[in-house]
Design an enzyme around this catalytic site. Structure first.
Site, PDB file in Angstrom:
ATOM      1  N   SER A 167       0.838  -1.215   0.000  1.00 61.12           N
ATOM      2  CA  SER A 167       0.000   0.000   0.000  1.00 61.12           C
ATOM      3  C   SER A 167       0.870   1.261   0.000  1.00 61.12           C
ATOM      4  O   SER A 167       0.503   2.272  -0.614  1.00 61.12           O
ATOM      5  CB  SER A 167      -0.983   0.000   1.170  1.00 61.12           C
TER       6      SER A 167
ATOM      7  N   LEU B  16      16.933  -8.300   5.072  1.00 64.15           N
ATOM      8  CA  LEU B  16      18.010  -7.347   5.337  1.00 64.15           C
ATOM      9  C   LEU B  16      18.736  -7.017   4.032  1.00 64.15           C
ATOM     10  O   LEU B  16      19.114  -7.922   3.277  1.00 64.15           O
ATOM     11  CB  LEU B  16      18.973  -8.001   6.327  1.00 64.15           C
TER      12      LEU B  16
ATOM     13  N   ASN C 159      14.015   3.693   4.757  1.00 63.53           N
ATOM     14  CA  ASN C 159      12.951   2.786   5.185  1.00 63.53           C
ATOM     15  C   ASN C 159      11.918   3.563   5.999  1.00 63.53           C
ATOM     16  O   ASN C 159      12.211   4.631   6.530  1.00 63.53           O
ATOM     17  CB  ASN C 159      13.542   1.670   6.058  1.00 63.53           C
TER      18      ASN C 159
ATOM     19  N   HIS D 111       9.221   2.893   9.265  1.00 61.83           N
ATOM     20  CA  HIS D 111       8.856   1.964  10.341  1.00 61.83           C
ATOM     21  C   HIS D 111       7.582   2.490  11.006  1.00 61.83           C
ATOM     22  O   HIS D 111       7.484   3.691  11.279  1.00 61.83           O
ATOM     23  CB  HIS D 111      10.000   1.879  11.360  1.00 61.83           C
TER      24      HIS D 111
HETATM   25  C1  GRF Z   1       4.237  -0.451   6.773  1.00 60.55           C
HETATM   26  O1  GRF Z   1       3.564  -0.353   7.990  1.00 60.55           O
HETATM   27  C2  GRF Z   1       5.661  -0.026   6.923  1.00 60.55           C
HETATM   28  O2  GRF Z   1       5.858   0.936   7.914  1.00 60.55           O
HETATM   29  C3  GRF Z   1       6.346  -1.275   7.337  1.00 60.55           C
HETATM   30  O3  GRF Z   1       5.694  -2.293   6.622  1.00 60.55           O
HETATM   31  C4  GRF Z   1       4.363  -1.898   6.327  1.00 60.55           C
HETATM   32  C5  GRF Z   1       4.164  -2.071   4.857  1.00 60.55           C
HETATM   33  O4  GRF Z   1       2.830  -1.933   4.487  1.00 60.55           O
HETATM   34  N1  GRF Z   1       7.773  -1.187   7.148  1.00 60.55           N
HETATM   35  P1  GRF Z   1       2.417  -1.952   2.959  1.00 60.55           P
HETATM   36  O5  GRF Z   1       2.965  -3.232   2.367  1.00 60.55           O
HETATM   37  O6  GRF Z   1       3.005  -0.735   2.329  1.00 60.55           O
HETATM   38  O7  GRF Z   1       0.934  -1.913   2.925  1.00 60.55           O
END
Ligand code: GRF
Length: 198
Positions: free
Chosen positions: A13, A92, A107, A109
């Site tokens: 997403s 990783l 990235n 998080h």
């Molecule tokens: C997100 O919550 C991101 O912060 C984390 O993984 C999730 C990915 O969600 N690293 P999506 O695949 O983009 O829906």
């Protein structure tokens, strides 16, 4: 236009939000491709639907991790990638990619690092941990990627309050909205040199 490749492992997403932001001019960069570490995941369907080049490069199809790393690097270079953006990528990143894209791998998080991060802290586990800790706020962290999970330099954070008694799934969906809104904007600031990565 800055050339950005996205790496994802699941839903995708955030990948789609980045493509839309690029097409709407919120992110002054072009999403040149999607790399996944698994086949048959929704992120790949999104790439197909959005007309973005994609490659599923699965670690288990290589006898050594370094071969996977060099295949990822080769693909990034074929796409003339300038920035590598992780969006839910659960492998990783290897040393060859990190070396070639020093301070150019980012990235997101879904919590306020350094809390609720590290190996194994992804997806619903993060929000479960936030809620059971009794924290009264959570949010998102955009950071540079290093050789350890969730330990690279923090570039931006956005916060939301956790309501008393709120469920982890409610927190998860509000954090996801925050990600879709701010990840493209932080990346735009980064690629335009408005955030210092030194
Ligand atoms: C997100 O919550 C991101 O912060 C984390 O993984 C999730 C990915 O969600 N690293 P999506 O695949 O983009 O829906």
């Amino acid at each position: 236009m800055t050339r950005i490749a996205v790496l994802a492992s699941g839903e995708g997403s955030n990948f789609e939000a980045l493509v839309n932001a690029s097409r709407e001019g919120i992110l002054e960069g072009q999403i040149v491709g999607l790399i996944t570490n698994r086949k048959g995941i929704p992120a790949l369907d999104r790439a197909q639907r959005l007309n973005i080049p994609y490659a599923a490069i699965t670690p288990k199809s290589f006898s050594q991790r370094s071969e996977w790393d060099s295949q990822v690097l080769k693909t990034l270079q074929e796409w003339k990638t300038e920035w590598v953006v992780l969006a839910g990528f659960l492998t990783l990143i290897g040393p060859q990619v990190l070396e070639a894209y020093r301070d150019r791998v980012v990235n997101i998080h879904p919590a306020l690092l350094p809390k609720f991060g590290g190996d194994g802290m992804y997806g619903s586990r993060v929000h479960d941990a936030v809620v059971s800790s009794g924290a009264n706020e959570t949010g998102i962290t955009v950071h540079l990627v290093s050789a350890e999970y969730d330990r690279g330099r923090i570039l931006a954070q956005y916060k939301i309050p956790v309501q008393p008694g709120e469920s982890a799934s409610s927190v998860a969906s509000r954090v996801r909205e925050l990600e879709h809104r701010y990840y493209p904007r932080v990346l735009n600031d980064l690629v335009r040199g408005r955030i210092n990565t030194d």
